[in-house]
Design a protein around this motif. Structure first.
Motif, PDB file in Angstrom:
ATOM      1  N   THR A 146       0.807  -1.220   0.000  1.00  0.00           N
ATOM      2  CA  THR A 146       0.000   0.000   0.000  1.00  0.00           C
ATOM      3  C   THR A 146       0.845   1.277   0.000  1.00  0.00           C
ATOM      4  N   ALA A 147       2.155   1.162   0.248  1.00  0.00           N
ATOM      5  CA  ALA A 147       2.967   2.352   0.522  1.00  0.00           C
ATOM      6  C   ALA A 147       2.982   3.344  -0.642  1.00  0.00           C
ATOM      7  N   PHE A 148       3.194   2.859  -1.871  1.00  0.00           N
ATOM      8  CA  PHE A 148       3.284   3.749  -3.022  1.00  0.00           C
ATOM      9  C   PHE A 148       2.000   4.545  -3.217  1.00  0.00           C
ATOM     10  N   GLN A 149       0.867   3.949  -2.807  1.00  0.00           N
ATOM     11  CA  GLN A 149      -0.422   4.595  -3.031  1.00  0.00           C
ATOM     12  C   GLN A 149      -0.747   5.653  -1.968  1.00  0.00           C
ATOM     13  N   LEU A 150       0.068   5.782  -0.943  1.00  0.00           N
ATOM     14  CA  LEU A 150      -0.240   6.749   0.115  1.00  0.00           C
ATOM     15  C   LEU A 150       0.051   8.192  -0.289  1.00  0.00           C
ATOM     16  N   SER A 151       0.501   8.391  -1.521  1.00  0.00           N
ATOM     17  CA  SER A 151       0.623   9.761  -2.028  1.00  0.00           C
ATOM     18  C   SER A 151      -0.706  10.286  -2.549  1.00  0.00           C
ATOM     19  N   LEU A 152      -1.755   9.463  -2.521  1.00  0.00           N
ATOM     20  CA  LEU A 152      -3.068   9.936  -2.970  1.00  0.00           C
ATOM     21  C   LEU A 152      -3.463  11.192  -2.204  1.00  0.00           C
ATOM     22  N   PRO A 153      -3.976  12.205  -2.898  1.00  0.00           N
ATOM     23  CA  PRO A 153      -4.450  13.403  -2.202  1.00  0.00           C
ATOM     24  C   PRO A 153      -5.762  13.116  -1.473  1.00  0.00           C
ATOM     25  N   PRO A 154      -6.127  13.942  -0.497  1.00  0.00           N
ATOM     26  CA  PRO A 154      -7.354  13.695   0.273  1.00  0.00           C
ATOM     27  C   PRO A 154      -8.597  13.528  -0.586  1.00  0.00           C
ATOM     28  N   GLU A 155      -8.696  14.290  -1.676  1.00  0.00           N
ATOM     29  CA  GLU A 155      -9.893  14.190  -2.508  1.00  0.00           C
ATOM     30  C   GLU A 155      -9.966  12.848  -3.241  1.00  0.00           C
ATOM     31  N   ALA A 156      -8.840  12.132  -3.309  1.00  0.00           N
ATOM     32  CA  ALA A 156      -8.827  10.814  -3.940  1.00  0.00           C
ATOM     33  C   ALA A 156      -9.064   9.699  -2.931  1.00  0.00           C
ATOM     34  N   TYR A 157      -8.542   9.847  -1.715  1.00  0.00           N
ATOM     35  CA  TYR A 157      -8.677   8.737  -0.768  1.00  0.00           C
ATOM     36  C   TYR A 157      -9.878   8.857   0.166  1.00  0.00           C
ATOM     37  N   THR A 158     -10.570   9.985   0.155  1.00  0.00           N
ATOM     38  CA  THR A 158     -11.681  10.182   1.084  1.00  0.00           C
ATOM     39  C   THR A 158     -12.990   9.668   0.497  1.00  0.00           C
ATOM     40  N   TYR A 159     -13.661   8.788   1.247  1.00  0.00           N
ATOM     41  CA  TYR A 159     -14.999   8.344   0.889  1.00  0.00           C
ATOM     42  C   TYR A 159     -16.019   9.304   1.506  1.00  0.00           C
ATOM     43  N   ALA A 160     -17.123   9.502   0.824  1.00  0.00           N
ATOM     44  CA  ALA A 160     -18.185  10.380   1.337  1.00  0.00           C
ATOM     45  C   ALA A 160     -19.083   9.576   2.280  1.00  0.00           C
ATOM     46  N   VAL A 161     -18.514   9.229   3.422  1.00  0.00           N
ATOM     47  CA  VAL A 161     -19.216   8.417   4.423  1.00  0.00           C
ATOM     48  C   VAL A 161     -19.182   9.180   5.752  1.00  0.00           C
ATOM     49  N   PRO A 162     -19.972   8.753   6.735  1.00  0.00           N
ATOM     50  CA  PRO A 162     -20.009   9.473   8.014  1.00  0.00           C
ATOM     51  C   PRO A 162     -18.620   9.684   8.628  1.00  0.00           C
TER      52      PRO A 162
END
Length: 394
Positions: A146-162
């Motif tokens: 998963t390490a390489f993918q942790l550069s995702l910006p918040p708008e990419a990794y954030t789900y619209a959940v509670p």
């Protein structure tokens, strides 16, 4: 004395391993144990020359399997004296952004993250423990998928959940195939004669598991797999994207609980559900023989890839290359052609002759002068793990 790295990939029911020479990238030995904990297993130990050493038997658990690997080295060679042991660890959560030297704190963290990868993180720790016992004093290095993918910006990794789900339970997109993407993106840039931080790529890692990753200037900015490897593309046995309301619907109309739905989507979905087999080669043969379900499976599989390619092209704005990797991506010319069909106006074209040629290795399958290069870059996750381990201990 040659510097050699032992790379261990301890999977849910298998152990793959390679001994890699750091200077030459040669593989003095490599092998696999299959069907751990499931009847009679098979250990196949390949040397650089000569026939493989094989051992059949029941490997009750991963600890016993790893001891059998060490015995294979003792029986068939070569001498096993690594300067480090590199371990593939599936899930590092949001904590591990790069390879780390293993200590008790790291092991505890990997265990704590096991709910995110219940089939893998526990056995990854078993591999580390056995290697610690076998090679006391030798650095153990954890390399996280998963390490390489942790550069995702918040708008990419954030789900619209509670908010509580996100903050208390860590619900977010993580992404996987990071070790492969790190290697493939660097090799693709070199193939193009460019610096990795200058190019934008869409990497399609297509194997039994499959993912698409948008890479901007050497960093992942979006990826199709999510909190788990189930999201995204259609895979061998995983469904990929489905309506999130599906478990609730099946609970109401079929009496299925969430766990059984999750099991079915992950182990009995994908090509297996559509065509009766998760092996792309068999699906293609059945389609060629006139099986309509297999033909549909191929159409669904390639359409999903094409949809992600279009989305990531829009996201990146400029794409220098689309890169195929993984067993299907590297060897299935028809999948490459079908997945990119109709994208000519975006500068994406595949040359039929180059694409269909029977060859291996790194290559372009797009025409000369294409606006977007289409590349095949065989992945080498084992070398990437060895490289990161060596950099860390140095």
């Amino acid at each position: 004395m040659a510097e050699r790295i032992l790379v261990l990939n301890t999977g849910s029911s298998s152990i793959k391993y390679e001994l890699i020479d750091a200077a030459s990238r040669a593989r003095p030995a490599r092998g696999v144990i299959e069907r751990i904990g499931d009847g009679e297993g098979l250990l196949t130990h390949h040397l650089a020359e000569g026939p493989p050493y094989e051992r059949k038997g029941r490997f009750a658990d991963h600890a016993q399997g790893l001891r059998a690997v060490l015995e294979a080295f003792g029986t068939a060679g070569p001498e096993l004296d690594p300067v480090a042991v590199g371990h593939r660890v599936v899930h590092g959560g949001s904590r591990f952004r790069e390879a780390v030297l293993v200590d008790e704190e790291v092991i505890a963290a990997i265990e704590e993250l096991a709910p995110l990868a219940p089939l893998h993180n526990h056995v990854n720790v078993t591999g580390i423990r056995v290697a610690q016992q076998a090679f006391p004093g030798v650095p153990q290095v954890a390399v996280f998928d998963t390490a390489f993918q942790l550069s995702l910006p918040p708008e990419a990794y954030t789900y619209a959940v509670p908010r509580e789900w996100r903050e208390r339970y860590g619900v977010r997109r993580f992404g996987f195939h990071g070790t492969s993407c790190a290697y493939v993106s660097r090799q693709a840039a070199a193939f193009l004669g460019r610096d990795p931080h200058e190019v934008n790529l869409i990497v399609l890692h297509l194997g039994n598991g499959a993912s698409a990753t948008a890479i901007e200037a050497g960093r992942s900015v979006d990826t199709s797999m999510g909190m788990t490897p189930l999201e995204g593309l259609v895979m061998g046995t995983r469904s990929g994207d489905v309506d999130p309301a599906l478990p609730g619907y099946l609970a109401r109309v079929a009496g299925l609980d969430a766990r059984s739905v999750e099991e079915s989507l992950g182990r009995h979905g994908g090509l297996l559900a559509l065509a009766g087999t998760g092996d792309m080669r068999e699906v293609r043969q059945r389609a060629a023989d006139g099986d309509a379900e297999s033909r549909l499976a191929l159409d669904v599989y390639c359409r999903r890839i094409r949809k992600y390619v279009g989305a990531y092209y829009a996201l990146l704005g400029r794409v220098d290359a689309i890169v195929f990797a993984g067993g299907v991506g590297e060897h299935d010319a028809a999948t490459r052609a079908s997945s990119l069909a109709g994208l000519d106006r975006l500068g994406v074209t595949v040359d039929p002759g180059r694409n269909g040629a029977e060859q291996d290795g790194e290559r372009a399958v797009s025409p000369d002068g294409a606006a977007v290069a289409v590349l095949v870059i065989p992945t080498d996750e084992e070398w990437e793990i060895a490289r990161q381990a060596l950099e860390l201990i140095r």
